[in-house]
Design an enzyme around this catalytic site. Sequence first.
Site, PDB file in Angstrom:
ATOM      1  N   ASP A  14      28.435  49.038  62.602  1.00 52.80           N
ATOM      2  CA  ASP A  14      27.835  48.287  61.506  1.00 52.80           C
ATOM      3  C   ASP A  14      27.367  46.898  61.955  1.00 52.80           C
ATOM      4  O   ASP A  14      27.780  45.874  61.422  1.00 52.80           O
ATOM      5  CB  ASP A  14      28.847  48.169  60.357  1.00 52.80           C
ATOM      6  CG  ASP A  14      28.221  47.570  59.113  1.00 52.80           C
ATOM      7  OD1 ASP A  14      26.991  47.672  58.953  1.00 52.80           O
ATOM      8  OD2 ASP A  14      28.962  46.979  58.303  1.00 52.80           O
TER       9      ASP A  14
ATOM     10  N   ASN B 157      37.544  49.648  69.164  1.00 53.20           N
ATOM     11  CA  ASN B 157      37.565  49.255  67.755  1.00 53.20           C
ATOM     12  C   ASN B 157      37.275  50.458  66.875  1.00 53.20           C
ATOM     13  O   ASN B 157      36.241  51.130  67.031  1.00 53.20           O
ATOM     14  CB  ASN B 157      36.522  48.181  67.467  1.00 53.20           C
ATOM     15  CG  ASN B 157      36.480  47.827  65.986  1.00 53.20           C
ATOM     16  OD1 ASN B 157      37.348  47.137  65.477  1.00 53.20           O
ATOM     17  ND2 ASN B 157      35.462  48.329  65.281  1.00 53.20           N
ATOM     18  N   GLU B 158      38.180  50.743  65.965  1.00 49.25           N
ATOM     19  CA  GLU B 158      38.039  51.763  64.925  1.00 49.25           C
ATOM     20  C   GLU B 158      37.578  53.116  65.466  1.00 49.25           C
ATOM     21  O   GLU B 158      36.620  53.707  64.960  1.00 49.25           O
ATOM     22  CB  GLU B 158      37.103  51.273  63.818  1.00 49.25           C
ATOM     23  CG  GLU B 158      37.653  50.067  63.078  1.00 49.25           C
ATOM     24  CD  GLU B 158      36.892  49.750  61.800  1.00 49.25           C
ATOM     25  OE1 GLU B 158      35.838  50.363  61.557  1.00 49.25           O
ATOM     26  OE2 GLU B 158      37.365  48.892  61.036  1.00 49.25           O
TER      27      GLU B 158
ATOM     28  N   ASN C 152      42.532  47.161  60.834  1.00 44.94           N
ATOM     29  CA  ASN C 152      41.467  46.655  59.968  1.00 44.94           C
ATOM     30  C   ASN C 152      41.616  47.288  58.589  1.00 44.94           C
ATOM     31  O   ASN C 152      41.682  48.516  58.478  1.00 44.94           O
ATOM     32  CB  ASN C 152      40.088  47.020  60.542  1.00 44.94           C
ATOM     33  CG  ASN C 152      39.838  46.421  61.912  1.00 44.94           C
ATOM     34  OD1 ASN C 152      40.534  45.500  62.330  1.00 44.94           O
ATOM     35  ND2 ASN C 152      38.844  46.941  62.615  1.00 44.94           N
TER      36      ASN C 152
ATOM     37  N   TYR D 151      40.349  46.904  54.290  1.00 42.82           N
ATOM     38  CA  TYR D 151      39.466  46.284  53.300  1.00 42.82           C
ATOM     39  C   TYR D 151      39.887  46.660  51.885  1.00 42.82           C
ATOM     40  O   TYR D 151      39.041  46.906  51.027  1.00 42.82           O
ATOM     41  CB  TYR D 151      38.014  46.696  53.575  1.00 42.82           C
ATOM     42  CG  TYR D 151      37.451  46.092  54.842  1.00 42.82           C
ATOM     43  CD1 TYR D 151      36.873  44.835  54.836  1.00 42.82           C
ATOM     44  CD2 TYR D 151      37.532  46.771  56.045  1.00 42.82           C
ATOM     45  CE1 TYR D 151      36.363  44.267  55.994  1.00 42.82           C
ATOM     46  CE2 TYR D 151      37.034  46.223  57.212  1.00 42.82           C
ATOM     47  CZ  TYR D 151      36.453  44.968  57.172  1.00 42.82           C
ATOM     48  OH  TYR D 151      35.955  44.409  58.327  1.00 42.82           O
TER      49      TYR D 151
ATOM     50  N   TYR E  39      36.311  47.960  49.920  1.00 44.48           N
ATOM     51  CA  TYR E  39      35.813  49.329  50.026  1.00 44.48           C
ATOM     52  C   TYR E  39      36.660  50.306  49.217  1.00 44.48           C
ATOM     53  O   TYR E  39      36.259  51.446  48.994  1.00 44.48           O
ATOM     54  CB  TYR E  39      35.749  49.767  51.491  1.00 44.48           C
ATOM     55  CG  TYR E  39      34.695  49.025  52.282  1.00 44.48           C
ATOM     56  CD1 TYR E  39      33.376  48.951  51.835  1.00 44.48           C
ATOM     57  CD2 TYR E  39      35.016  48.387  53.466  1.00 44.48           C
ATOM     58  CE1 TYR E  39      32.414  48.260  52.546  1.00 44.48           C
ATOM     59  CE2 TYR E  39      34.060  47.695  54.190  1.00 44.48           C
ATOM     60  CZ  TYR E  39      32.753  47.632  53.730  1.00 44.48           C
ATOM     61  OH  TYR E  39      31.816  46.952  54.445  1.00 44.48           O
TER      62      TYR E  39
ATOM     63  N   GLU F 285      40.757  42.808  60.849  1.00 43.97           N
ATOM     64  CA  GLU F 285      39.593  42.613  59.982  1.00 43.97           C
ATOM     65  C   GLU F 285      40.037  42.746  58.533  1.00 43.97           C
ATOM     66  O   GLU F 285      40.804  43.642  58.189  1.00 43.97           O
ATOM     67  CB  GLU F 285      38.503  43.662  60.248  1.00 43.97           C
ATOM     68  CG  GLU F 285      37.841  43.595  61.602  1.00 43.97           C
ATOM     69  CD  GLU F 285      36.763  44.660  61.772  1.00 43.97           C
ATOM     70  OE1 GLU F 285      36.263  45.169  60.733  1.00 43.97           O
ATOM     71  OE2 GLU F 285      36.425  44.985  62.918  1.00 43.97           O
TER      72      GLU F 285
ATOM     73  N   TRP G  43      37.271  38.970  58.670  1.00 47.06           N
ATOM     74  CA  TRP G  43      35.953  39.513  58.978  1.00 47.06           C
ATOM     75  C   TRP G  43      34.974  38.957  57.956  1.00 47.06           C
ATOM     76  O   TRP G  43      35.114  39.229  56.783  1.00 47.06           O
ATOM     77  CB  TRP G  43      35.958  41.039  58.908  1.00 47.06           C
ATOM     78  CG  TRP G  43      34.700  41.641  59.444  1.00 47.06           C
ATOM     79  CD1 TRP G  43      33.640  42.127  58.729  1.00 47.06           C
ATOM     80  CD2 TRP G  43      34.367  41.817  60.814  1.00 47.06           C
ATOM     81  NE1 TRP G  43      32.661  42.595  59.556  1.00 47.06           N
ATOM     82  CE2 TRP G  43      33.082  42.415  60.854  1.00 47.06           C
ATOM     83  CE3 TRP G  43      34.997  41.513  62.013  1.00 47.06           C
ATOM     84  CZ2 TRP G  43      32.436  42.726  62.060  1.00 47.06           C
ATOM     85  CZ3 TRP G  43      34.364  41.835  63.194  1.00 47.06           C
ATOM     86  CH2 TRP G  43      33.102  42.427  63.201  1.00 47.06           C
TER      87      TRP G  43
ATOM     88  N   LYS H 159      29.877  39.252  54.869  1.00 45.92           N
ATOM     89  CA  LYS H 159      31.307  38.919  54.793  1.00 45.92           C
ATOM     90  C   LYS H 159      31.632  37.614  55.506  1.00 45.92           C
ATOM     91  O   LYS H 159      32.800  37.226  55.590  1.00 45.92           O
ATOM     92  CB  LYS H 159      32.145  40.051  55.379  1.00 45.92           C
ATOM     93  CG  LYS H 159      32.118  41.337  54.564  1.00 45.92           C
ATOM     94  CD  LYS H 159      33.094  42.369  55.101  1.00 45.92           C
ATOM     95  CE  LYS H 159      33.019  43.651  54.296  1.00 45.92           C
ATOM     96  NZ  LYS H 159      31.736  44.348  54.473  1.00 45.92           N
TER      97      LYS H 159
END
Length: 589
Positions: free
Chosen positions: A163, A405-406, A460, A462, A466, A499, A544, A563
């Site tokens: 992203d 990452n992720e 991470n 959210y 989300y 994040e 983030w 963000k």
Amino acid sequence: MLYPQLTDSRMVFDLNGVWDFKLLDEGQCPAVDGPVQDAIPMAVPSAYNDLYEGRAFKEHVGDMVYQRSFSVSAPMLEKRLVLRFSSATHQATVYLNGKLLGKHKGGFLPFEFEIGQQARRGENLLTVIVNNIVDYSTLPCGRLVTEKYPGLAPMVRNYPNFDYFNYTGIMRPVKLYTTPRNYIRDITVVGHMDGSFSYKVDVQGEGEVAVEMLDPDKKCVFKAQGASGEGKIENVRLWAPENPALYDLVVRLASGDEQDSYTEPFGFRDISIQNCRICLNGKPVYLKGFGKHEDSYVNGRGFNEALNVKDVGLLKWIGANSFRTSHYPYSEEMMRLCDREGIMVIDEVPAVGLHTAFTATGMLGGEPNGTWRTLQTAQHHRDVINDLIARDKNHPCVVMWSVANEPASEEEGAREYFEPLTVLARQQDPQHRPVTIVTYEGSSPEKCKVAELCDVLVINRYRGWYDTEGNLPGAAAKLKDEFERFHARCPEKPIMLGEYGADTIAGMHDATPTLFSEEYQVAYLEAYSEVFDSLPYITGEHVWNFADFATAENIRRVQGNKKGIFTRDRRPKMAAHYLKGRWTGFEKE
């Protein structure tokens, strides 16, 4: 790999500036032994994407050619002559005077060629073909798709699995440098909090090695002969955010009448894990800061020294002490600046998008459960780990390595993929810093396959954006519960949030905090802060994002990801003032 340095034995020449440039059609092969036809001006270093208008230019898929000439003098040819690229994203093929020098894969780490045999006195023509495609063999990952529409020719599209915008080109400095024929190839130096140290000098050719160590006041505190050694400094000054003391290891290689010299800065400090906390020099340190991006208007992801200085200044203004190089290695110049200014760095390889169910928005929506059968990145992943640690091993600012990452760390095969990579990172690092894999919410405490491979759990989340959007009490409850479940699984491991954030339109206000308003961003951060402060094993918080940044165009993004605590041009939102109040002087016991 040593950073190019002007010394009494080395010359450095800057090849930055305005080059000739052309986007290439599929299968098009430009002349490499003469001028590129119909070329346009292009700044190097920079991402090419935003320097001219039009979707076809900005979103070009495939090859592009860069070209310039440079002059070589007779004294330069008497030395070892090296052409060095700080990066070219994502693959580069390099020609000099029509002859192939070599190829390099990976868009965020340096590579170089000795060119003494190909270079000639006077004018030389340098041609670089850069390819910007991301697919299931590259890091970062993406998908190359041919789309068909009624009545139209097939369209080739390249969708990133990440992203942020796929800025590409020659994005960091290009330099020529010279060394003697017998030269210092690499230096490894490790300094500990008790003043003990060790060093190793890798040389090419014959010669005698001598070293001396200078303290931060440039006074000599140690001298020795030989390519390796150890010792101990009394009353050592430690590297730490509040006082980032830097020492210099001055290395000289004498070979007959010829001498090479190089000065490597380093710091005395130790990173350890004790009682579920990251410790710096034996004391718990709480990581306050951000996930960032190398991202700015016009430059894109291109090197920008002024912006580096601005960003570090803002980090110190807001009370931060750290950031993660999300999601790729940052420029060498930024790492050197962080050494100098006392900013701790989680250093991340460009392994983002290792999830076949991710789309360009960072949301799930592709094909799940096939990642580790599909990706062809394992060897390249090893290569970038090796290259990153070789580049950054001596930086005192680096406190942790991030291997990815992720990724699809909840899928079968994840442990088998990552275990050899975490072992490799530990083996390659002479300082044995912690290693982590940053995971996402699909990799829950019950599903995660890689938690035991990590020294620190960096996750991470959210909640409140989300999912549980607008419901901050519910988001905080879910977050705390998940922390506690991870802690129950890995009670000896520190946990930090890598994040968390909420898209915020600068200047959008609401008396009742609502999504996208500046008030909601502040309330969101407050809710998370209460959770962090209630759990003793939380060892850091990285918001983030540091600043708004460009992404692939999609309906979830309004001219990029919003963000940021700062806007893309580095103006503070309300949340910046909240974090400044929270972080200034704050140290978690």
